[in-house]
Scaffold this active site. Structure first.
Site, PDB file in Angstrom:
ATOM      1  N   ASN A 203       9.822  13.411  40.507  1.00  0.00           N
ATOM      2  CA  ASN A 203       9.562  12.610  41.368  1.00  0.00           C
ATOM      3  C   ASN A 203      10.227  13.552  42.991  1.00  0.00           C
ATOM      4  OD1 ASN A 203       9.662  10.540  44.343  1.00  0.00           O
ATOM      5  ND2 ASN A 203      11.439   9.588  43.179  1.00  0.00           N
ATOM      6  N   TRP A 204       8.649  13.675  43.777  1.00  0.00           N
ATOM      7  CA  TRP A 204       9.233  14.723  44.732  1.00  0.00           C
ATOM      8  C   TRP A 204       8.790  14.281  45.983  1.00  0.00           C
ATOM      9  CZ3 TRP A 204       4.598  18.263  44.378  1.00  0.00           C
ATOM     10  CH2 TRP A 204       4.874  18.930  42.430  1.00  0.00           C
ATOM     11  N   LYS A 205       9.184  12.905  45.874  1.00  0.00           N
ATOM     12  CA  LYS A 205       9.820  11.842  47.248  1.00  0.00           C
ATOM     13  C   LYS A 205       9.039  12.744  48.343  1.00  0.00           C
ATOM     14  CE  LYS A 205      14.014  10.691  44.462  1.00  0.00           C
ATOM     15  NZ  LYS A 205      15.204  10.924  45.259  1.00  0.00           N
TER      16      LYS A 205
ATOM     17  N   HIS B 133      11.539   2.231  42.591  1.00  0.00           N
ATOM     18  CA  HIS B 133      12.573   2.729  42.943  1.00  0.00           C
ATOM     19  C   HIS B 133      13.748   2.490  43.755  1.00  0.00           C
ATOM     20  CE1 HIS B 133      14.204   6.832  44.030  1.00  0.00           C
ATOM     21  NE2 HIS B 133      13.951   7.018  43.010  1.00  0.00           N
TER      22      HIS B 133
ATOM     23  N   GLU C  38      15.187   3.737  46.680  1.00  0.00           N
ATOM     24  CA  GLU C  38      15.180   3.696  47.687  1.00  0.00           C
ATOM     25  C   GLU C  38      14.331   2.929  48.270  1.00  0.00           C
ATOM     26  OE1 GLU C  38      14.204   7.847  47.616  1.00  0.00           O
ATOM     27  OE2 GLU C  38      16.271   7.987  46.447  1.00  0.00           O
TER      28      GLU C  38
ATOM     29  N   GLU D 107      18.172   4.143  36.744  1.00  0.00           N
ATOM     30  CA  GLU D 107      18.716   5.286  37.969  1.00  0.00           C
ATOM     31  C   GLU D 107      20.255   4.357  38.411  1.00  0.00           C
ATOM     32  OE1 GLU D 107      15.929   8.544  39.036  1.00  0.00           O
ATOM     33  OE2 GLU D 107      15.055   6.137  40.211  1.00  0.00           O
TER      34      GLU D 107
ATOM     35  N   GLY E   9      20.988  12.201  43.693  1.00  0.00           N
ATOM     36  CA  GLY E   9      20.916  12.798  44.534  1.00  0.00           C
ATOM     37  C   GLY E   9      22.525  13.328  45.317  1.00  0.00           C
TER      38      GLY E   9
ATOM     39  N   SER F 126      20.839  12.731  39.198  1.00  0.00           N
ATOM     40  CA  SER F 126      21.620  13.797  38.991  1.00  0.00           C
ATOM     41  C   SER F 126      21.582  14.591  37.550  1.00  0.00           C
ATOM     42  CB  SER F 126      22.636  14.186  39.986  1.00  0.00           C
ATOM     43  OG  SER F 126      23.270  13.867  41.311  1.00  0.00           O
TER      44      SER F 126
ATOM     45  N   GLY G 104      14.617  14.170  40.515  1.00  0.00           N
ATOM     46  CA  GLY G 104      14.821  13.997  41.443  1.00  0.00           C
ATOM     47  C   GLY G 104      14.380  15.988  42.486  1.00  0.00           C
ATOM     48  N   GLY G 105      16.140  15.750  42.461  1.00  0.00           N
ATOM     49  CA  GLY G 105      16.421  17.313  43.548  1.00  0.00           C
ATOM     50  C   GLY G 105      15.752  18.462  42.511  1.00  0.00           C
TER      51      GLY G 105
HETATM   52  P1  PGA Z   1      18.258  13.011  41.605  1.00  0.00           P
HETATM   53  O1  PGA Z   1      16.873  12.469  41.934  1.00  0.00           O
HETATM   54  O2  PGA Z   1      17.509  14.072  40.402  1.00  0.00           O
HETATM   55  O3  PGA Z   1      18.160  13.961  42.845  1.00  0.00           O
HETATM   56  O4  PGA Z   1      19.922  12.231  41.135  1.00  0.00           O
HETATM   57  C1  PGA Z   1      16.535  11.444  40.785  1.00  0.00           C
HETATM   58  C2  PGA Z   1      15.445  10.058  41.892  1.00  0.00           C
HETATM   59  O5  PGA Z   1      15.872   9.660  42.585  1.00  0.00           O
HETATM   60  O6  PGA Z   1      14.297   9.503  40.679  1.00  0.00           O
END
Ligand code: PGA
Length: 251
Positions: free
Chosen positions: A9-11, A95, A97, A167, A173, A213, A234-235
């Site tokens: 997920n490149w956000k 998600h 967010e 999640e 993150g 993470s 994510g990251g």
């Molecule tokens: P993260 O994000 O790996 O940076 O913790 C995961 C996500 O939000 O899908």
């Protein structure tokens, strides 16, 4: 045996040029990976360009959101038709967010999941508790309400096409990962809810990813758990070597 699925997920990161570079690097590492389903979810603006880079590979294209509506006056929204035109196969829905910053509720996530399935897109449906929920001992109640609400009225047969992502919000993150045991416990709990909703066969078939993470270092232990069928990254998905390292941990 459920095939593992690792999605990046490149956000809201990467210009088109940067996204193409990342996609090329991921293609070199994972373009012919058969054993794990690999998905990349760039921002909408880079979807076409990334799709062109991975078109002849086994890597799947995903999106980070989708409208619940077909077309019309919905300023700023992207429809299933628009995604399918670019050969998108998977779509992340609900998600944390989006739930937190854009007030997406289970009702809307459910509408989107139904629309995606109706249009042959594969939803990756996100659920997960916040830190205060966990500390108050409410993890199961919160996750159960999200699973039942986001997946209301989805027929058993659809569970082979949908993916659930657990999640924990406190792990996204933050560098704090749920321990493998903590994650496994919630994954098994989610599978139990699905069994209660639509039966044991669908519960056995549905893939449940862990997200929060996840990195090459902790991926082997997480992915070795019986109910963890992949990761939503994510990251670490913004770096081809880290993303590939996680995928390889799933082999
Ligand atoms: P993260 O994000 O790996 O940076 O913790 C995961 C996500 O939000 O899908």
């Amino acid at each position: 045996m459920r095939k593992k699925i690792i999605a990046g997920n490149w956000k809201m990161n990467k210009t088109v040029g940067e996204a193409v570079e990342l996609a090329k690097a991921i293609k070199l590492e994972l373009g012919d990976c058969k054993e794990v389903d690999v998905v990349v979810c760039p921002p909408f603006t880079a979807t076409k360009a990334v799709g062109d880079v991975i078109s002849e590979t086994l890597i799947n294209l995903g999106a980070q959101n989708m409208s619940s509506e077909d077309d019309g006056a919905y300023t700023g929204e992207i429809s299933h038709t628009m995604l399918k035109e670019l050969f998108v196969r998977y779509v992340i829905l609900g998600h944390s967010e989006r739930r937190e910053y854009y007030k997406e509720t289970d009702f809307w996530v459910n509408k989107k999941v139904k629309k995606a399935l109706e249009k042959n897109l594969r939803p990756i449906v996100c659920v997960g508790e916040k830190l205060e929920d966990r500390e108050a001992g409410n993890t199961e109640a919160v996750v159960e309400a999200q699973v039942r609400g986001s997946l209301a009225d989805i027929p058993a047969a659809a569970y082979t096409d949908l993916v659930i992502a657990y999640e924990p919000v406190w792990a996204i993150g933050t560098g704090k990962t749920a321990t493998a045991e903590q994650a496994q416990e919630v994954h098994a709990f989610i599978r139990g809810i699905v069994a209660d909703m639509v039966g044991a066969e669908a519960a056995d078939a549905v893939r449940i990813q862990y997200g929060g993470s996840m990195k090459p270092g902790n991926a082997p232990e997480l992915l070795a758990q019986p109910d963890i069928d992949g990761g939503l990254i994510g990251g670490a998905a913004l770096d081809a070597a880290s993303f590939a390292g996680i995928v390889k941990a799933g082999l």
